[in-house]
Design a protein around this motif. Structure first.
Motif, PDB file in Angstrom:
ATOM      1  N   GLY A 194       0.783  -1.227   0.000  1.00 19.02           N
ATOM      2  CA  GLY A 194       0.000   0.000   0.000  1.00 19.02           C
ATOM      3  C   GLY A 194       0.818   1.281   0.000  1.00 19.02           C
ATOM      4  O   GLY A 194       0.262   2.371   0.050  1.00 19.02           O
ATOM      5  N   ARG A 195       2.120   1.169  -0.067  1.00 14.62           N
ATOM      6  CA  ARG A 195       2.978   2.359  -0.038  1.00 14.62           C
ATOM      7  C   ARG A 195       3.485   2.703  -1.438  1.00 14.62           C
ATOM      8  O   ARG A 195       3.477   1.874  -2.333  1.00 14.62           O
ATOM      9  CB  ARG A 195       4.154   2.133   0.895  1.00 14.62           C
ATOM     10  N   SER A 196       3.961   3.917  -1.592  1.00 16.50           N
ATOM     11  CA  SER A 196       4.496   4.353  -2.882  1.00 16.50           C
ATOM     12  C   SER A 196       5.843   3.683  -3.131  1.00 16.50           C
ATOM     13  O   SER A 196       6.486   3.160  -2.214  1.00 16.50           O
ATOM     14  CB  SER A 196       4.660   5.872  -2.906  1.00 16.50           C
ATOM     15  N   TYR A 197       6.272   3.727  -4.377  1.00 15.49           N
ATOM     16  CA  TYR A 197       7.539   3.109  -4.772  1.00 15.49           C
ATOM     17  C   TYR A 197       8.716   3.733  -4.023  1.00 15.49           C
ATOM     18  O   TYR A 197       9.560   3.027  -3.480  1.00 15.49           O
ATOM     19  CB  TYR A 197       7.725   3.253  -6.289  1.00 15.49           C
ATOM     20  N   GLU A 198       8.766   5.044  -3.968  1.00 17.65           N
ATOM     21  CA  GLU A 198       9.877   5.723  -3.297  1.00 17.65           C
ATOM     22  C   GLU A 198       9.897   5.428  -1.799  1.00 17.65           C
ATOM     23  O   GLU A 198      10.951   5.199  -1.213  1.00 17.65           O
ATOM     24  CB  GLU A 198       9.795   7.226  -3.559  1.00 17.65           C
ATOM     25  N   GLU A 199       8.737   5.422  -1.191  1.00 18.81           N
ATOM     26  CA  GLU A 199       8.644   5.120   0.240  1.00 18.81           C
ATOM     27  C   GLU A 199       9.041   3.667   0.500  1.00 18.81           C
ATOM     28  O   GLU A 199       9.710   3.361   1.488  1.00 18.81           O
ATOM     29  CB  GLU A 199       7.218   5.384   0.721  1.00 18.81           C
ATOM     30  N   ALA A 210       7.665  -1.671 -15.393  1.00 25.47           N
ATOM     31  CA  ALA A 210       6.482  -0.822 -15.554  1.00 25.47           C
ATOM     32  C   ALA A 210       6.844   0.477 -16.263  1.00 25.47           C
ATOM     33  O   ALA A 210       6.080   0.975 -17.089  1.00 25.47           O
ATOM     34  CB  ALA A 210       5.856  -0.524 -14.192  1.00 25.47           C
ATOM     35  N   SER A 211       8.009   0.978 -15.953  1.00 23.44           N
ATOM     36  CA  SER A 211       8.447   2.220 -16.574  1.00 23.44           C
ATOM     37  C   SER A 211       8.718   2.041 -18.059  1.00 23.44           C
ATOM     38  O   SER A 211       8.310   2.864 -18.881  1.00 23.44           O
ATOM     39  CB  SER A 211       9.702   2.723 -15.861  1.00 23.44           C
ATOM     40  N   SER A 212       9.399   0.955 -18.421  1.00 16.11           N
ATOM     41  CA  SER A 212       9.756   0.768 -19.832  1.00 16.11           C
ATOM     42  C   SER A 212       8.609   0.188 -20.654  1.00 16.11           C
ATOM     43  O   SER A 212       8.397   0.594 -21.796  1.00 16.11           O
ATOM     44  CB  SER A 212      10.980  -0.125 -19.955  1.00 16.11           C
ATOM     45  N   ASN A 213       7.849  -0.739 -20.113  1.00 13.36           N
ATOM     46  CA  ASN A 213       6.798  -1.400 -20.887  1.00 13.36           C
ATOM     47  C   ASN A 213       5.502  -0.596 -20.956  1.00 13.36           C
ATOM     48  O   ASN A 213       4.821  -0.606 -21.975  1.00 13.36           O
ATOM     49  CB  ASN A 213       6.495  -2.783 -20.326  1.00 13.36           C
ATOM     50  N   ASN A 257       5.463   6.516 -14.770  1.00  8.10           N
ATOM     51  CA  ASN A 257       6.470   7.256 -14.030  1.00  8.10           C
ATOM     52  C   ASN A 257       6.656   6.570 -12.680  1.00  8.10           C
ATOM     53  O   ASN A 257       5.681   6.221 -12.014  1.00  8.10           O
ATOM     54  CB  ASN A 257       6.005   8.702 -13.837  1.00  8.10           C
ATOM     55  N   GLU A 258       7.909   6.382 -12.262  1.00 10.73           N
ATOM     56  CA  GLU A 258       8.169   5.669 -11.011  1.00 10.73           C
ATOM     57  C   GLU A 258       7.584   6.388  -9.806  1.00 10.73           C
ATOM     58  O   GLU A 258       7.248   5.763  -8.811  1.00 10.73           O
ATOM     59  CB  GLU A 258       9.666   5.452 -10.835  1.00 10.73           C
ATOM     60  N   ALA A 259       7.432   7.692  -9.880  1.00 10.23           N
ATOM     61  CA  ALA A 259       6.868   8.453  -8.764  1.00 10.23           C
ATOM     62  C   ALA A 259       5.387   8.144  -8.570  1.00 10.23           C
ATOM     63  O   ALA A 259       4.850   8.334  -7.477  1.00 10.23           O
ATOM     64  CB  ALA A 259       7.060   9.940  -8.995  1.00 10.23           C
TER      65      ALA A 259
END
Length: 75
Positions: A15-20, A47-50, A54-56
């Protein structure tokens, strides 16, 4: 790594963001964190390339740990 230890780590990041998630995995002093860190990093790169995401904007919405292989020795 046991499934129980991996589940404890997964429960912290669900349930958390990627950066967190990356920050949490870097700070938890458990050997189970490194393989999960690599998996999350790889999934974000995919996910970013395919999908052009955005990773954020990525969020860990679902994460599971299977019990793994169980070997029994028959005598």
């Amino acid at each position: 790594m046991s499934a129980h230890k991996a589940r404890r780590v997964i429960d912290q990041i669900r349930g958390r963001s990627y950066e967190e998630t990356l920050m949490i995995l870097e700070l938890i002093p458990d050997r189970a964190c490194y393989p999960i860190f690599k998996l999350v990093y790889s999934a974000a790169a995919n996910a970013s390339s395919n999908m052009g995401s955005n990773e954020a904007n990525l969020v860990i919405s679902e994460a599971e740990v299977n019990k793994g292989t169980i070997m029994e020795r028959l005598v």
